[in-house]
Write an enzyme that holds these catalytic residues in place. Structure first.
Site, PDB file in Angstrom:
ATOM      1  CG  HIS A 186      36.943  38.716  39.854  1.00 45.48           C
ATOM      2  ND1 HIS A 186      37.688  38.071  40.813  1.00 45.48           N
ATOM      3  CD2 HIS A 186      35.776  38.025  39.751  1.00 45.48           C
ATOM      4  CE1 HIS A 186      37.007  37.028  41.275  1.00 45.48           C
ATOM      5  NE2 HIS A 186      35.853  36.970  40.648  1.00 45.48           N
ATOM      6  CB  SER A 204      34.909  34.005  41.131  1.00 45.82           C
ATOM      7  OG  SER A 204      34.624  34.801  42.268  1.00 45.82           O
ATOM      8  CG  ASP A 221      40.230  40.095  41.468  1.00 48.92           C
ATOM      9  OD1 ASP A 221      39.367  40.851  41.948  1.00 48.92           O
ATOM     10  OD2 ASP A 221      40.248  38.866  41.667  1.00 48.92           O
TER      11      ASP A 221
END
Length: 456
Positions: free
Chosen positions: A433, A184, A376
């Protein structure tokens, strides 16, 4: 002598010790020729949670004045003396790396009742590597202090100083291959930290016992080059393999606004001012990326409703006094404090491009693994594959000449892979994700192949 006495006292007062079933004696943190300040900057326990078969350390290193950084270390189940050391960082900015420990690549997971930490048999990366989880910057997780970090540039220096102190306390791991992984917003952190390590390693006056043996970096569903990645937001929301989740008028609005967003991000790249980067972030968020919310779907898993919440069940467990005592945590647990996130965004950090740092890593011989769960939306696989296709490094032409090929495990196609010139991109089918949360077996196999220099 003073340092050794202090560490001995810390070990005695620790409430948890290595499991009696462990076949070897737990090594005590110590060092030769330590820096005098280290003794006053180290506080740790030896818990036996999750994986009592290995040596663990958890606690704090004081990186700056009143900057207390929490870490949790697990030895590898295989040859810890020679196995790589992998540091894992979550993103946010400000998300605790206990997320990675309890829900992704770490040794821990909670039982069904959420009352006990058990071993992550399906996917713990400590099966093949020593693992180090760090809460950073100050304010994330259990880390605390009075210094507000508001940029990746500031954060990288703190992580570097932490690593030097960690190696001083545990010098037996300094010569092991070092890998830096995260996901991320760590798409900012990882390249910046690795590039800074390389810069320090190349300093002519660096003492030999401060060299960090960095070998590779890995970024999962990361935000690295916002200018390129934002151009794939519409593609993921409207034309992905999971089907469209937005109405055509919303897709058209994203398409119409994207060139304005790109121009603003380009100005941020060119000028570098906080004002320009903030303006780009504000416009792109509101008029491109966040249109996705009209779908009612989860930005981290396009297949799920926005009310779904994959993971984050460990908060209450870590905030119990008994657990905090066992791991040496001195504050309540804050999984993702909004003020840390706000400080970075208000400083224009989100819009800044860290692809040049990835290029620097590759140009200096580091291997780079980019991986992405293909469900994601937040930092979708199209955008990650896209920026990897267009940034320049010494082997970029060789990489671009490759194509996405099936990624196979046990005879099954589980994704796609493109690899060339020390750069590898992996698309993971059916993962959101947090790749290892959805696909622990595949993530572990990918990591194992990577650290062992094996093709995917």
């Amino acid at each position: 002598m003073k340092l050794l006495l202090l560490i001995s006292v810390l070990l005695i007062i620790s409430t948890c010790y290595a499991s009696p079933h462990h076949k070897k004696k737990s090594p005590r943190p110590n060092q030769t020729n330590p820096r005098n300040a280290t003794a006053n900057r180290l506080s740790f326990k030896q818990p036996t949670l999750c994986d009592p078969t290995v040596v663990q350390y958890s606690g704090y290193l004081e990186v700056g004045e009143n900057e207390h950084y929490f870490f949790w270390f697990f030895e590898s189940r295989q040859n810890p003396e020679t196995a790589p050391l992998t540091m894992w960082l979550n993103g946010g900015p400000g998300v605790s790396s206990m997320t990675g420990l309890f829900e992704e690549v770490g040794a821990c997971q909670l039982n069904a009742a959420g009352t006990d930490a058990i071993y992550n048999e399906a996917g713990s990366w400590n099966k093949v590597s020593n693992l180090l989880f760090l809460d950073q910057p100050v304010g994330a997780g259990f880390s605390y202090g009075n210094k507000k970090i508001n940029s990746t540039e500031e954060a990288k220096t703190r992580v570097y100083e932490f690593l030097q102190l960690f190696y001083e306390a545990l010098p037996k791991y300094r010569n092991n291959p070092f890998h830096l992984f995260g996901e991320s917003y760590a798409g900012h952190f990882i390249p910046a930290i690795a590039s800074y390590i390389l810069e320090k390693n190349q300093a002519p006056d660096l003492p030999m016992d401060q060299h960090i043996n960095i070998e590779s970096i890995g970024i999962g569903n990361g935000i690295t080059d916002a200018l390129v990645q934002v151009q794939y937001a519409e593609n993921m929301a409207c034309y992905s393999s999971y089907g469209p989740v937005l109405a055509e008028k919303d897709c058209h609005e994203m398409r119409r606004n994207t060139p304005i967003c790109v121009n603003l991000l380009q100005r941020c790249d060119d000028q570098g001012t906080v004002e320009d980067c903030n303006q780009a972030t504000a416009y792109c968020s509101k008029h491109v990326e966040n249109i996705f919310y009209r779908s009612g779907r989860n930005i981290y898993d396009i297949r799920a409703l926005s009310t779904g919440n994959a993971g984050t069940k460990y908060n209450r467990f870590l905030n119990t006094r008994a657990i905090r005592k066992k791991i040496g945590a001195k504050t309540p647990f804050h999984r993702a404090p909004p003020d840390v996130h706000r400080n970075f965004y208000n400083n224009g950090d989100y819009a800044r491009n860290f692809a040049p740092d990835v290029a620097n890593c590759l140009n200096n011989g580091l291997r780079v693994l980019l991986f992405a769960g293909d469900a994601d939306y937040r930092f979708n696989w199209y955008g990650i594959h896209g920026w990897a296709q267009v940034f320049d490094f010494n082997g970029s032409e060789e990489y671009r000449q490759q194509i996405l090929l099936p990624w196979m495990i046990d005879g099954q196609e589980v994704g796609q892979v493109q690899s060339g010139a020390n750069l590898t991109f992996v698309r993971v089918y059916g993962a959101g994700h947090k790749v290892a949360y959805y696909k622990p077996k595949e993530a572990l196999q990918m990591f194992t192949n990577h650290i062992n220099h094996l093709p995917m």
